[in-house]
Design a protein around this motif. Structure first.
Motif, PDB file in Angstrom:
ATOM      1  N   ASN A 183      -2.714  -1.330  -4.847  1.00  0.00           N
ATOM      2  CA  ASN A 183      -3.929  -1.757  -4.170  1.00  0.00           C
ATOM      3  C   ASN A 183      -3.933  -3.268  -4.008  1.00  0.00           C
ATOM      4  OD1 ASN A 183      -4.994   0.879  -5.801  1.00  0.00           O
ATOM      5  ND2 ASN A 183      -6.052   0.614  -3.865  1.00  0.00           N
TER       6      ASN A 183
ATOM      7  N   SER B 168      -3.388   2.260   6.228  1.00  0.00           N
ATOM      8  CA  SER B 168      -3.090   2.475   4.814  1.00  0.00           C
ATOM      9  C   SER B 168      -3.785   3.707   4.260  1.00  0.00           C
ATOM     10  CB  SER B 168      -3.486   1.246   3.995  1.00  0.00           C
ATOM     11  OG  SER B 168      -2.689   0.130   4.335  1.00  0.00           O
TER      12      SER B 168
ATOM     13  N   HIS C  40       0.828  -1.202   0.000  1.00  0.00           N
ATOM     14  CA  HIS C  40       0.000   0.000   0.000  1.00  0.00           C
ATOM     15  C   HIS C  40       0.862   1.251   0.000  1.00  0.00           C
ATOM     16  CE1 HIS C  40      -3.519  -2.469   1.943  1.00  0.00           C
ATOM     17  NE2 HIS C  40      -3.299  -2.789   0.679  1.00  0.00           N
TER      18      HIS C  40
ATOM     19  N   GLN D 100      -6.252  -1.261   7.217  1.00  0.00           N
ATOM     20  CA  GLN D 100      -6.858  -0.334   6.260  1.00  0.00           C
ATOM     21  C   GLN D 100      -6.867   1.093   6.802  1.00  0.00           C
ATOM     22  OE1 GLN D 100      -7.389  -0.549   3.218  1.00  0.00           O
ATOM     23  NE2 GLN D 100      -9.434   0.040   2.506  1.00  0.00           N
TER      24      GLN D 100
ATOM     25  N   ALA E  26      -9.549   4.647  -2.840  1.00  0.00           N
ATOM     26  CA  ALA E  26      -8.707   3.448  -2.910  1.00  0.00           C
ATOM     27  C   ALA E  26      -9.032   2.648  -4.147  1.00  0.00           C
ATOM     28  CB  ALA E  26      -8.910   2.592  -1.663  1.00  0.00           C
TER      29      ALA E  26
ATOM     30  N   ALA F   2      -2.996   4.024  -1.270  1.00  0.00           N
ATOM     31  CA  ALA F   2      -3.596   2.777  -1.722  1.00  0.00           C
ATOM     32  C   ALA F   2      -4.028   1.962  -0.504  1.00  0.00           C
ATOM     33  CB  ALA F   2      -2.592   1.985  -2.565  1.00  0.00           C
ATOM     34  N   GLY F   3      -4.915   1.007  -0.720  1.00  0.00           N
ATOM     35  CA  GLY F   3      -5.389   0.167   0.376  1.00  0.00           C
ATOM     36  C   GLY F   3      -6.118  -1.038  -0.161  1.00  0.00           C
TER      37      GLY F   3
END
Length: 391
Positions: free
Chosen positions: A219, A249, A214, A246, A270, A278-279
């Protein structure tokens, strides 16, 4: 019946989009399935508040891609896996580049936009082999996203290549890797992992790969394979660890005041490549498939699957997409899952080799996907890995 004000308050909070804690999750898990599913469906609506077509219909998505298992040689011998082979087995293989090309050409001809590429933990494949593979695919099929290599594979690469994760993932990304699947998540509780896959990456390792990916702008998805030796509390701990990663991230804070899914994700896209941070784009859970495996554990059925998926939608308030696992449950339960928190039917699975080795052989076409979605009054749309609509 004795009125329970605290439960009523919890249910209202869930309906309004409030974040729940593990103790509240355990309480919700005991609700009647219809009630829990209704709450999950409400949370789906909050998370996908903008997912409507031009005619006011709610959108449910699917993707056309193909699983390509580049090798079945693996040295971690997971008890729940019927796919792996040793190097000495007669049916052990490493896929050729020509075979890769053929599979991708077939996928593109069927409207596919992605390959999901995973394999066993092969002890002898070099880093250059992987980089050459990625570069070859990206050169011949630049329009196809390579969704490849689970966290446990990257932990294996770290040991075999003797390089840090950030260097490996950066080099893979430069060679053509587009995103990372969440395979190997199983249950992110080491006590469970020690029982079912003691030689595989442990929980912190799995999360570390996702954290590095991430931060490098890739992603990924997150998964959970349940219904074996874990407890309900273990499943909730898994969800907590995924949610916390999450938060990290996305740059969110778990200590922020509770808010709706929409508010929690405000300004955080995202779902598009190149957008930071990103995640996890999606979460997918499925049940353990026991046939031909060494793991002796009582399997669970559709009721338990729907209950766990519904709870996942409620708990993972910072992950916008939940995939239905029709691959393990079949088309009918896959469709029902769209009323239990899922907003996506996943892939048509042009090819699938892992769970099918454990006795599950469900198949689906694009027409099947569209029919199942339309029958519920939703609008079917094909998507890419980042949940951008393609039609």
């Amino acid at each position: 019946m004795i009125y329970d004000a605290s439960l009523d308050e919890l249910l209202q909070g869930v309906w309004d989009g409030r974040r729940i804690n593990p103790a509240e999750a355990r309480r919700l898990y005991s609700l009647p399935l219809e009630e829990l599913s209704a709450l999950a469906d409400r949370r789906r609506q909050l998370a996908k508040a903008d997912a409507y077509d031009g005619r006011g219909n709610q959108v449910v998505t699917y993707i056309v891609d193909r699983n390509i298992n580049y090798t079945n040689v693996c040295n971690v011998y997971c008890k729940f896996c019927a796919f792996y082979r040793t190097e000495k087995d007669d049916d052990a293989y490493v896929i050729s580049f020509d075979e890769i090309d053929r599979k991708i050409e077939e996928t593109v001809a069927l409207g596919g936009t992605q390959i999901l590429m995973q394999g066993g933990h092969h002890p002898k494949l070099t880093k250059q082999w992987y980089l050459d593979l990625l570069a070859h695919i990206k050169r011949k099929f630049p329009e196809v996203n390579i969704h490849g290599f689970s966290p446990s594979e990257f932990v294996h690469f770290r040991e075999v290549f003797n390089e840090p994760l950030d260097r490996i993932i950066s080099d893979f990304k430069a060679a053509g890797l587009g995103s990372i699947p969440g395979g190997g998540g199983e249950i992110l509780v080491d006590r469970v992992r020690q029982r079912i896959s003691p030689l595989k990456a442990m929980s912190d390792d799995w999360l570390e790969v996702m954290d590095v990916a991430h931060r490098l702008g890739l992603n990924s998805s997150a998964t959970m394979m349940f219904g074996h030796v874990e407890t309900v509390e273990d499943r909730i701990e898994h969800l907590e660890r995924v949610r916390a990663q999450q938060d990290k991230s996305l740059g969110a804070s778990a200590s922020l005041p509770a808010s709706s899914s929409e508010q929690r994700l405000a300004g955080k896209d995202a779902g598009a490549p190149g957008v930071q941070p990103a995640g996890f784009t999606a979460f997918i859970c499925w049940t353990f498939q026991a046939e031909h495996t060494k793991l002796r554990a009582p399997t669970v059925g559709a009721h338990e699957y729907l209950r766990t998926q519904a709870l996942s939608r409620i708990y993972l308030d910072n992950i916008p997409n939940i995939q239905s696992s029709w691959v393990t449950q079949g088309q009918e339960i896959g469709q029902v899952a769209l009323k239990s928190g899922a907003n996506d039917l996943g892939s048509i699975m042009i090819e699938e080799n892992v769970v099918s080795q454990a006795g599950t052989t469900f198949r689906m076409t694009v027409a099947d996907m569209q029919r199942l979605i339309t029958e519920l009054g939703y609008e079917p749309h094909q998507r890419d890995n980042w949940y951008r609509l393609l039609n």
